[in-house]
Design an enzyme around this catalytic site. Structure first.
Site, short mmCIF file in Angstrom:
data_model
loop_
_atom_site.label_atom_id
_atom_site.label_comp_id
_atom_site.label_asym_id
_atom_site.label_seq_id
_atom_site.Cartn_x
_atom_site.Cartn_y
_atom_site.Cartn_z
N TRP A 154 74.99 -65.23 -72.24
CA TRP A 154 75.98 -64.46 -72.12
C TRP A 154 77.17 -65.48 -71.91
O TRP A 154 77.20 -66.50 -71.46
CB TRP A 154 76.18 -63.73 -70.81
CG TRP A 154 77.50 -62.90 -70.55
CD1 TRP A 154 78.09 -61.97 -71.53
CD2 TRP A 154 78.18 -62.91 -69.37
NE1 TRP A 154 79.47 -61.56 -70.81
CE2 TRP A 154 79.33 -61.79 -69.53
CE3 TRP A 154 77.87 -63.31 -68.15
CZ2 TRP A 154 80.30 -61.72 -68.50
CZ3 TRP A 154 78.82 -62.66 -67.05
CH2 TRP A 154 79.91 -62.20 -67.35
N ASP A 235 69.79 -62.60 -63.55
CA ASP A 235 70.85 -62.00 -63.74
C ASP A 235 70.40 -60.62 -64.35
O ASP A 235 69.78 -60.39 -65.40
CB ASP A 235 71.85 -62.49 -64.97
CG ASP A 235 73.00 -61.85 -65.28
OD1 ASP A 235 73.22 -60.69 -64.53
OD2 ASP A 235 73.91 -62.30 -65.96
N LYS A 271 76.96 -50.97 -66.43
CA LYS A 271 76.51 -50.21 -67.40
C LYS A 271 75.52 -49.17 -67.03
O LYS A 271 75.94 -47.87 -67.50
CB LYS A 271 75.48 -51.42 -68.17
CG LYS A 271 76.18 -52.04 -69.47
CD LYS A 271 77.08 -53.12 -68.76
CE LYS A 271 77.90 -53.81 -70.05
NZ LYS A 271 78.65 -54.94 -69.56
#
Length: 426
Positions: A154, A235, A271
């Site tokens: 990311w 993560d 999300k």
């Protein structure tokens, strides 16, 4: 003499005024635009009705609209009905939220949780969790301040950890030739990493590639991390979003803990609960025992207090209400599965269009084998540029797309546009 004095004073005044006209910030350079936000800005400026934005990492329903979960709406109604106050939260956040967030991640039968040995704090979504974790490791990790990130990772990982005072290095992850996982390169790089290094691991739905290790591969990775005495920092921004199964998506975290690893974990509820703007997240560390956990808690508070003092309350109340109520939790689980399945169906449809209907040159199996919100399509930068300029299809320059941006109304246009780009007909 009077004339020369006046002239000198006039010149000095001009010089002084010129100096004053320079801003304090005259030497601050313009920074580069954010890659993702730049895609969105270009999309918004486009007036063509066929335009598609596949850059943003946010779920959209099959009509292409933002989706608010029914479980979230019900939780908000309950909260509003309880007439809550607007008082500050403690530094580490809402206790009902952090307790249930840790349970969601580690599992109810997790040994560290049962022993009271998990230090956890609410954070400003996943980004804030990573930043707290980076600051904690930069300050307290007793070994080399080096963190290894997968290539690619990311885009915000590198600046977060550099700003935390850690040295960022890379390990191999994505194989461009197979458009899949470079498991041998990954293992070789972890074995070559200096002992006690920190390694960042995407728990599920790897961003940006959509490529995850299998359970067996995770077990191999765990063994290497233990052998090399590396410190695992997970993560987990997409729990439930990868496969639609909460426990399955937490496999890596739970396996590492079961194997005796002490871990750090960043969680996001953007999300999987659609709480993007509420910024709900958590950071946690597993400790040896309750006494060590108490010391970790104290240091997390010392990091957070001068950073933002304490987190926002509304989103945490929503997440706590859902995670703490069996009926709401069951409804939420169903909605997560529905969202994940819609994305999976878009993968299947896109693969069939490219492979069978259009017979687009190349091998497109990775569209189905990749997982989660994102897919690395394998499209080149010139092809992505042509798609934006000629077909009004917007994605990042490296060919990453958000599968959530595809729906029944636009997937045909997208597939036909990709076909034309690959053939060089755009």
């Amino acid at each position: 003499m009077l004339a020369s004095t006046i002239a000198r004073r006039s010149a000095a005044t001009v010089t002084s005024n010129a100096v004053r006209s320079l801003s304090v910030w005259s030497n601050v350079p313009a920074g580069p635009p954010d890659a993702i936000l730049g895609v969105t800005e270009a999309f918004k400026a486009d007036k063509d009705p066929r335009k598609i934005n596949l850059g943003v990492g946010a779920y959209r329903d099959d009509a292409g609209k933002p989706y608010v979960l029914k479980s979230v709406e019900k939780a908000e109604q309950r909260i509003a009905g309880s007439n809550p106050d607007k008082e500050y939260l403690p530094i580490t956040g809402l206790a009902d939220f952090t307790k249930n967030a840790a349970k969601l991640a580690y599992g109810a039968d997790s040994a560290p949780l049962q022993q009271g040995a998990v230090a956890v704090t609410q954070s400003i979504s996943g980004t804030g969790a990573l930043r707290i974790g980076g600051a904690f490791l930069g300050r307290h990790y007793p070994h080399a301040k080096v963190i290894y990130l997968p290539t690619p990772s990311w885009g915000n990982h590198t600046p977060i950890f550099r700003d935390s005072g850690l040295e960022v290095r890379q390990y191999r992850y994505f194989d461009k030739k197979t458009v899949g996982l470079d498991i041998e390169g990954l293992k070789a790089d972890l074995r070559a990493a200096p002992e006690q290094s920190i390694v960042l691991l995407h728990a599920c739905a790897h961003n940006p590639t959509g490529v995850d290790p299998t359970h067996e591969q995770w077990k191999e990775i765990s063994d290497i991390v233990k052998e090399r005495k590396l410190f695992p920092f997970f993560d987990m921004a997409y729990q439930g979003f990868a496969t639609g199964n909460i426990a399955n998506d937490a496999f890596a975290v739970r396996h590492f803990v079961s194997q005796g690893h002490q871990v750090a974990l960043a969680q996001s509820f953007a999300k999987n609960m659609g709480l993007y703007g509420e910024r709900v997240g958590a950071f946690s560390i597993t400790a040896k025992d309750p006494e060590e956990k108490a010391r970790l808690d104290s240091q997390l508070k010392i990091i957070i207090r001068p950073m933002y003092s304490n987190p926002p309350v509304h989103g945490a109340r929503i997440a706590a209400a859902i995670l703490g109520d069996s009926a709401l939790y069951k409804e939420w689980e169903g909605e997560v599965t529905t969202m994940a399945n819609r994305i999976i169906s878009m993968r299947e449809t896109l693969y069939n269009l490219l492979t069978h209907e259009l017979k687009t040159p190349g091998e497109w199996g990775h569209i189905k084998s990749q997982i989660g919100m994102f897919s690395f399509t394998g499209l080149t930068t010139p092809q992505t540029k042509a798609l934006a300029e000629k077909a009004h299809v917007y994605m990042t320059a490296d060919g990453r797309i958000s599968m959530a941006g595809l729906n029944a109304g636009n997937i045909q246009h997208f597939a036909q546009s990709v076909h034309a780009a690959v053939k060089g007909d755009l």
